[in-house]
Design a protein around this motif. Sequence first.
Motif, PDB file in Angstrom:
ATOM      1  N   ASP A  93       0.831  -1.200   0.000  1.00 30.71           N
ATOM      2  CA  ASP A  93       0.000   0.000   0.000  1.00 30.71           C
ATOM      3  C   ASP A  93       0.865   1.250   0.000  1.00 30.71           C
ATOM      4  OD1 ASP A  93      -2.362  -1.455  -0.015  1.00 30.71           O
ATOM      5  OD2 ASP A  93      -2.357  -1.668   2.171  1.00 30.71           O
ATOM      6  N   GLN A  94       1.574   1.435  -1.114  1.00 30.08           N
ATOM      7  CA  GLN A  94       2.410   2.618  -1.311  1.00 30.08           C
ATOM      8  C   GLN A  94       2.065   3.192  -2.676  1.00 30.08           C
ATOM      9  OE1 GLN A  94       6.371   1.057  -0.953  1.00 30.08           O
ATOM     10  NE2 GLN A  94       6.219   0.770   1.275  1.00 30.08           N
ATOM     11  N   LEU A  95       1.637   4.439  -2.700  1.00 27.78           N
ATOM     12  CA  LEU A  95       1.124   5.028  -3.928  1.00 27.78           C
ATOM     13  C   LEU A  95       2.144   4.980  -5.050  1.00 27.78           C
ATOM     14  CD1 LEU A  95      -1.114   6.482  -5.401  1.00 27.78           C
ATOM     15  CD2 LEU A  95      -0.263   8.650  -4.471  1.00 27.78           C
ATOM     16  N   ASP A  96       3.392   5.340  -4.779  1.00 18.88           N
ATOM     17  CA  ASP A  96       4.414   5.333  -5.828  1.00 18.88           C
ATOM     18  C   ASP A  96       4.583   3.940  -6.428  1.00 18.88           C
ATOM     19  OD1 ASP A  96       4.789   8.011  -5.433  1.00 18.88           O
ATOM     20  OD2 ASP A  96       6.659   7.804  -4.290  1.00 18.88           O
ATOM     21  N   ALA A  97       4.518   2.902  -5.575  1.00 16.34           N
ATOM     22  CA  ALA A  97       4.682   1.534  -6.059  1.00 16.34           C
ATOM     23  C   ALA A  97       3.504   1.127  -6.939  1.00 16.34           C
ATOM     24  CB  ALA A  97       4.820   0.580  -4.881  1.00 16.34           C
ATOM     25  N   VAL A  98       2.298   1.513  -6.561  1.00 16.30           N
ATOM     26  CA  VAL A  98       1.123   1.173  -7.365  1.00 16.30           C
ATOM     27  C   VAL A  98       1.184   1.883  -8.713  1.00 16.30           C
ATOM     28  CG1 VAL A  98      -1.394   1.228  -7.472  1.00 16.30           C
ATOM     29  CG2 VAL A  98      -0.257   0.755  -5.293  1.00 16.30           C
ATOM     30  N   ILE A  99       1.555   3.168  -8.713  1.00 21.01           N
ATOM     31  CA  ILE A  99       1.679   3.925  -9.966  1.00 21.01           C
ATOM     32  C   ILE A  99       2.732   3.298 -10.862  1.00 21.01           C
ATOM     33  CG2 ILE A  99       2.385   6.134 -10.964  1.00 21.01           C
ATOM     34  CD1 ILE A  99       1.142   7.500  -8.507  1.00 21.01           C
ATOM     35  N   ALA A 100       3.865   2.936 -10.293  1.00 24.08           N
ATOM     36  CA  ALA A 100       4.951   2.349 -11.085  1.00 24.08           C
ATOM     37  C   ALA A 100       4.515   1.023 -11.699  1.00 24.08           C
ATOM     38  CB  ALA A 100       6.187   2.162 -10.211  1.00 24.08           C
ATOM     39  N   ALA A 101       3.812   0.196 -10.937  1.00 23.46           N
ATOM     40  CA  ALA A 101       3.360  -1.096 -11.452  1.00 23.46           C
ATOM     41  C   ALA A 101       2.377  -0.915 -12.599  1.00 23.46           C
ATOM     42  CB  ALA A 101       2.735  -1.907 -10.329  1.00 23.46           C
ATOM     43  N   MET A 102       1.449   0.028 -12.449  1.00 21.53           N
ATOM     44  CA  MET A 102       0.496   0.297 -13.524  1.00 21.53           C
ATOM     45  C   MET A 102       1.197   0.854 -14.764  1.00 21.53           C
ATOM     46  SD  MET A 102      -2.805   2.066 -11.758  1.00 21.53           S
ATOM     47  CE  MET A 102      -3.824   1.244 -10.544  1.00 21.53           C
ATOM     48  N   ARG A 103       2.110   1.784 -14.539  1.00 20.76           N
ATOM     49  CA  ARG A 103       2.791   2.427 -15.661  1.00 20.76           C
ATOM     50  C   ARG A 103       3.603   1.402 -16.457  1.00 20.76           C
ATOM     51  NH1 ARG A 103       5.223   6.510 -13.143  1.00 20.76           N
ATOM     52  NH2 ARG A 103       3.741   8.118 -13.805  1.00 20.76           N
ATOM     53  N   GLY A 104       4.188   0.430 -15.788  1.00 17.46           N
ATOM     54  CA  GLY A 104       5.049  -0.532 -16.461  1.00 17.46           C
ATOM     55  C   GLY A 104       4.332  -1.727 -17.052  1.00 17.46           C
ATOM     56  N   ALA A 105       3.031  -1.837 -16.855  1.00 15.19           N
ATOM     57  CA  ALA A 105       2.300  -3.002 -17.352  1.00 15.19           C
ATOM     58  C   ALA A 105       2.117  -2.926 -18.861  1.00 15.19           C
ATOM     59  CB  ALA A 105       0.943  -3.094 -16.661  1.00 15.19           C
ATOM     60  N   GLU A 106       2.650  -3.907 -19.585  1.00 12.90           N
ATOM     61  CA  GLU A 106       2.489  -3.977 -21.039  1.00 12.90           C
ATOM     62  C   GLU A 106       1.229  -4.789 -21.327  1.00 12.90           C
ATOM     63  OE1 GLU A 106       6.005  -5.464 -22.834  1.00 12.90           O
ATOM     64  OE2 GLU A 106       7.278  -3.833 -22.088  1.00 12.90           O
ATOM     65  N   ALA A 107       0.133  -4.093 -21.528  1.00 12.53           N
ATOM     66  CA  ALA A 107      -1.153  -4.782 -21.629  1.00 12.53           C
ATOM     67  C   ALA A 107      -2.168  -3.916 -22.354  1.00 12.53           C
ATOM     68  CB  ALA A 107      -1.671  -5.124 -20.232  1.00 12.53           C
ATOM     69  N   ASP A 108      -3.163  -4.580 -22.919  1.00 11.58           N
ATOM     70  CA  ASP A 108      -4.328  -3.875 -23.449  1.00 11.58           C
ATOM     71  C   ASP A 108      -5.265  -3.493 -22.311  1.00 11.58           C
ATOM     72  OD1 ASP A 108      -3.752  -4.315 -26.367  1.00 11.58           O
ATOM     73  OD2 ASP A 108      -3.912  -6.407 -25.728  1.00 11.58           O
ATOM     74  N   LEU A 109      -5.305  -4.344 -21.287  1.00 14.19           N
ATOM     75  CA  LEU A 109      -6.195  -4.124 -20.158  1.00 14.19           C
ATOM     76  C   LEU A 109      -5.453  -4.471 -18.878  1.00 14.19           C
ATOM     77  CD1 LEU A 109      -9.074  -3.662 -18.908  1.00 14.19           C
ATOM     78  CD2 LEU A 109      -9.470  -6.115 -19.270  1.00 14.19           C
ATOM     79  N   ILE A 110      -5.424  -3.539 -17.941  1.00 10.60           N
ATOM     80  CA  ILE A 110      -4.880  -3.798 -16.610  1.00 10.60           C
ATOM     81  C   ILE A 110      -6.054  -4.116 -15.688  1.00 10.60           C
ATOM     82  CG2 ILE A 110      -3.565  -2.860 -14.676  1.00 10.60           C
ATOM     83  CD1 ILE A 110      -2.366  -0.831 -16.690  1.00 10.60           C
ATOM     84  N   VAL A 111      -5.933  -5.212 -14.958  1.00  8.99           N
ATOM     85  CA  VAL A 111      -6.958  -5.598 -13.992  1.00  8.99           C
ATOM     86  C   VAL A 111      -6.328  -5.532 -12.611  1.00  8.99           C
ATOM     87  CG1 VAL A 111      -8.514  -7.416 -13.194  1.00  8.99           C
ATOM     88  CG2 VAL A 111      -8.136  -7.083 -15.638  1.00  8.99           C
ATOM     89  N   THR A 112      -6.834  -4.651 -11.775  1.00  5.30           N
ATOM     90  CA  THR A 112      -6.331  -4.559 -10.412  1.00  5.30           C
ATOM     91  C   THR A 112      -7.275  -5.304  -9.482  1.00  5.30           C
ATOM     92  OG1 THR A 112      -7.493  -2.464 -10.010  1.00  5.30           O
ATOM     93  CG2 THR A 112      -5.232  -2.338 -10.852  1.00  5.30           C
ATOM     94  N   VAL A 113      -6.692  -5.885  -8.440  1.00  2.33           N
ATOM     95  CA  VAL A 113      -7.459  -6.650  -7.456  1.00  2.33           C
ATOM     96  C   VAL A 113      -7.175  -6.047  -6.095  1.00  2.33           C
ATOM     97  CG1 VAL A 113      -8.017  -8.930  -6.549  1.00  2.33           C
ATOM     98  CG2 VAL A 113      -7.105  -8.697  -8.878  1.00  2.33           C
ATOM     99  N   GLY A 114      -8.184  -5.431  -5.500  1.00  2.83           N
ATOM    100  CA  GLY A 114      -8.021  -4.774  -4.215  1.00  2.83           C
ATOM    101  C   GLY A 114      -7.723  -3.298  -4.378  1.00  2.83           C
TER     102      GLY A 114
END
Length: 397
Positions: free
Chosen positions: A220-241
């Motif tokens: 639960d760290q905002l910078d880590a969540v942003i970085a993970a989303m930004r780096g995802a190579e995908a058509d669709l990102i699905v977050t859980v939680g």
Amino acid sequence: MKLLSVEAARTAMVAEASALPAQTIPLQTANGRVLAQDVAADRAQPPFTNSAMDGWAVRAADTPGALAIVGESAAGHGYEGALAPGQAIRIFTGAALPDGADSVVIQENAARDADEVTVPAAAPGDNIRDAGKDFRAGDVLLTKGTRIDPWRLSLAASAGCAEVSVHAKPRIAILSTGEEIVEAPAVPGPFQIYDSGSPALKVMCEAWGAEATKLSGVRDQLDAVIAAMRGAEADLIVTVGGASVGDHDLVRTAAEALGIRYRVESVAIRPGKPTFFGVLADGRRLLGLPGNPASAFVCAELFLKPLIAAYCGAAHAPRMATARLAAPLAANGPREHWMRAKLTYKEGGITAQPYRDQDSSLVSVFAAADALLRRPPSASASAAGDLVEVLLLDRAG
């Protein structure tokens, strides 16, 4: 936040998922893929009139009577000549009907004696499959948007297809968040639980036709969540939680930092109200699912599965059926409720037994269920025997 109905939310999501480009692949690898072009027959099937039984090819006008045996027609090796009056040809199932013959007498009804066979009365067309009985050259056998299964693959193969044009698989990146989540074989701390949501969602996505990647979970760290989303190579990102509005729910904040334009802010559904969907500034789509497994799985069935179908170029509507309640249900609240249930198939129809405990954290209940029972918003109390709608889940048996 604006609450959308389940149907309105699904419509808004699917509108943002266009079919991906086409690619040509070998037919043998096409199971589960969605056609980007029609499949048409190169030639008729069967390509010639043939026998439906083992027996004797005859002229019906010569029957009943004793006929001279003049040859044989077997599958892959037809009789080259033409049948003359008073003659018979030994023929086997699938073999081409010789010229001049118009009927097949099955072998059980005939008696052979050396070079003669005695046959009963026959009618033109008996035990014969006409050329083109299944389909003719140029017939469209499978239309664009059809999902290939083993039976449709067989049909395409019978039409002479070695390759088919299908839509590319959507790339799905699954990201679980939360300090409380660990993945086996890691040892959980005293206040942690194993991640049961994202492993199952990955398998669901793959079964529904996507290429799925499970990203490393983030705390639960905002910078880590942003970085993970930004780096995802995908058509669709699905977050859980992290999709709700608590102090430790950072997914929406991270999505907003990446320029999300919401298409769905929240859904009038139980379980799964925090579910949201939008388009990031770079064009990638993001589906936010709740962290509780039952909530995530219900919303995956109702929203993620149709999204994947849309990317694949296929239409999708939930597999609904009508069942009778096995036990009474209290009146429903303002949100559409999808209850885990067990079905019993009997003469006269299907009976649905909703599980008594519908807590959204219970993985064991979802593992036992084979349907989701839909309760409309503000539905009145229902008695045992009343008709209800159920969504059929794909279970192993």
